[in-house]
Design a protein around this motif. Structure first.
Motif, short mmCIF file in Angstrom:
data_model
loop_
_atom_site.label_atom_id
_atom_site.label_comp_id
_atom_site.label_asym_id
_atom_site.label_seq_id
_atom_site.Cartn_x
_atom_site.Cartn_y
_atom_site.Cartn_z
N PHE A 98 0.82 -1.21 0.00
CA PHE A 98 0.00 0.00 0.00
C PHE A 98 0.85 1.26 0.00
N LEU A 99 0.21 2.38 -0.28
CA LEU A 99 0.81 3.69 -0.09
C LEU A 99 0.48 4.17 1.32
N GLU A 100 1.17 5.21 1.74
CA GLU A 100 0.99 5.72 3.10
C GLU A 100 -0.44 6.20 3.34
N SER A 101 -1.14 6.60 2.29
CA SER A 101 -2.53 7.03 2.44
C SER A 101 -3.44 5.90 2.92
N GLU A 102 -2.99 4.63 2.73
CA GLU A 102 -3.74 3.47 3.21
C GLU A 102 -2.98 2.78 4.35
N ALA A 103 -2.26 3.54 5.16
CA ALA A 103 -1.46 2.98 6.24
C ALA A 103 -2.31 2.18 7.23
N ALA A 104 -3.51 2.67 7.49
CA ALA A 104 -4.39 1.96 8.42
C ALA A 104 -4.76 0.58 7.88
N LEU A 105 -4.97 0.48 6.58
CA LEU A 105 -5.29 -0.80 5.95
C LEU A 105 -4.08 -1.73 5.99
N GLN A 161 20.60 -1.19 -1.92
CA GLN A 161 19.57 -1.05 -2.95
C GLN A 161 18.26 -1.64 -2.46
N LEU A 162 17.16 -0.93 -2.70
CA LEU A 162 15.83 -1.40 -2.34
C LEU A 162 15.04 -1.70 -3.59
N VAL A 163 14.41 -2.88 -3.64
CA VAL A 163 13.51 -3.24 -4.72
C VAL A 163 12.11 -3.41 -4.12
N LEU A 164 11.15 -2.71 -4.69
CA LEU A 164 9.78 -2.77 -4.18
C LEU A 164 8.95 -3.80 -4.96
N GLY A 165 7.93 -4.33 -4.29
CA GLY A 165 7.03 -5.26 -4.95
C GLY A 165 5.83 -5.57 -4.08
N HIS A 166 5.03 -6.57 -4.51
CA HIS A 166 3.81 -7.00 -3.83
C HIS A 166 2.78 -5.87 -3.77
N TYR A 167 2.63 -5.18 -4.90
CA TYR A 167 1.72 -4.04 -4.96
C TYR A 167 0.26 -4.49 -4.96
N SER A 168 -0.57 -3.77 -4.23
CA SER A 168 -2.00 -3.97 -4.34
C SER A 168 -2.46 -3.54 -5.73
N THR A 169 -3.36 -4.29 -6.31
CA THR A 169 -3.83 -3.98 -7.66
C THR A 169 -4.86 -2.85 -7.67
N ARG A 170 -5.11 -2.25 -6.51
CA ARG A 170 -6.02 -1.10 -6.48
C ARG A 170 -5.38 0.14 -7.11
N TYR A 171 -4.06 0.11 -7.26
CA TYR A 171 -3.36 1.27 -7.82
C TYR A 171 -3.11 1.05 -9.32
N GLY A 172 -3.30 2.09 -10.10
CA GLY A 172 -3.15 1.97 -11.54
C GLY A 172 -1.73 2.17 -12.03
#
Length: 301
Positions: free
Chosen positions: A233-240, A263-274
């Motif tokens: 999630f993004l920080e706007s959905e921190a509660a979730l 180095q940081l690699v991000l992943g496991h994104y919620s599909t709610r984001y476009g």
């Protein structure tokens, strides 16, 4: 060290995204990490040789991290595999897989070994002469581990010019590569640093998915070369994120910063984001060296 992301999205597979699975190539070893639905198709798309995969690591028993495992195991058998296959995962993974093989009467043509994990402490689960793999205990809704892959230190490199200048016999070359000093016939001790060069520093890769923000992992992953950390999630959905025991991109970056990783690699994104670029943008407000994982991306470190 080469990382191929086969899938890095949360929850359900879609026509344009795949659940978690990736391949790490390190010290000429190939490791499959997690095995979400569709992994074998992604392996083919990314031209990964099935025969080179002898060790599969499953972080936890949520479907988006292991529903592709029975398919991979079955396809290996259909292809006539004879090489042993080792599965490392939470207690219960053996029961799940063997029941499916039993009821479908589809036993493998090769030896299948399960290494079931229960410890809440970091432990070594694989080791050979090149690589060590340790668990990274994570905090999620069910028992979950990340995995730390570490190269073993290489031999020192022989300083041929120095060795010849001291007229050192070839019989002592291996001792020098192993870090030993050399005593000449007249009793003079030649320190190893004068006879050899430092090897390339061993690389370390940490895989952390899924987990709530958890500073307890920092001592284990401290100063790794590459950290893959979930950013559902993004920080706007921190509660979730807190409710579901997942992390935000900002929290992943904070772990990277506090652990002083390279180095940081991000992943496991919620599909709610476009657009997954928003995860990278959020993380970069905390930590500068951020890469966006995506299906089919390949990173060489």
């Amino acid at each position: 060290m080469k990382l191929t992301i086969l899938g890095c999205y949360a929850a359900t597979p879609r026509t344009i995204t795949n659940p978690t699975s990736q391949v790490l190539e390190i010290k000429n070893r190939l490791f499959l990490i997690d095995c979400g639905e569709g992994t074998q198709v992604q392996l083919r798309k990314n031209k990964v040789k099935f025969s080179k995969i002898n060790h599969i690591f499953i972080s936890h028993l949520h479907g988006d991290h292991f529903y592709g495992l029975i398919g991979v195991i079955s396809t290996f058998a259909l292809l006539g595999r004879t090489t042993d296959l080792h599965i490392y995962g939470p207690k219960g993974v053996k029961e799940i897989i063997t029941l499916q093989l039993k009821l479908s009467n589809s036993w493998t043509t090769y030896n299948l070994f399960f290494h079931e994990l229960e410890s809440n402490e970091s432990e070594v689960i694989f080791e050979d002469n090149r690589v060590v793999v340790k668990t990274i205990p994570l905090k999620h809704r069910i028992y979950t581990n990340g995995f730390l892959f570490e190269e073993k230190p290489a031999e020192r490199k022989l300083n041929v010019e120095a060795v010849e200048n001291y007229n050192i016999h070839i019989a002592y070359y291996q001792k020098i590569k192993n870090g030993g000093d050399i005593t000449l016939d007249d009793g003079t001790v030649i320190e190893n640093e004068k006879l050899s060069f430092d090897p390339i520093p061993p690389q370390r890769y940490a895989f952390c998915s899924d987990t709530v923000y958890n500073e307890a992992i920092i001592p284990i992953i401290k100063e790794v070369d590459v950290l893959y950390h979930e950013a559902t999630f993004l920080e706007s959905e921190a509660a979730l994120a807190q409710k579901t025991l997942h992390s935000t991109a900002k929290e992943a970056a904070t772990i990277a910063l506090k652990a002083n990783v390279k180095q940081l690699v991000l992943g496991h994104y919620s599909t709610r984001y476009g657009d997954i670029n928003v995860f990278k943008q959020e993380a970069e407000t905390i930590f500068p060296n951020v890469l966006s994982g995506d299906d089919g991306t390949c990173f060489e470190f």
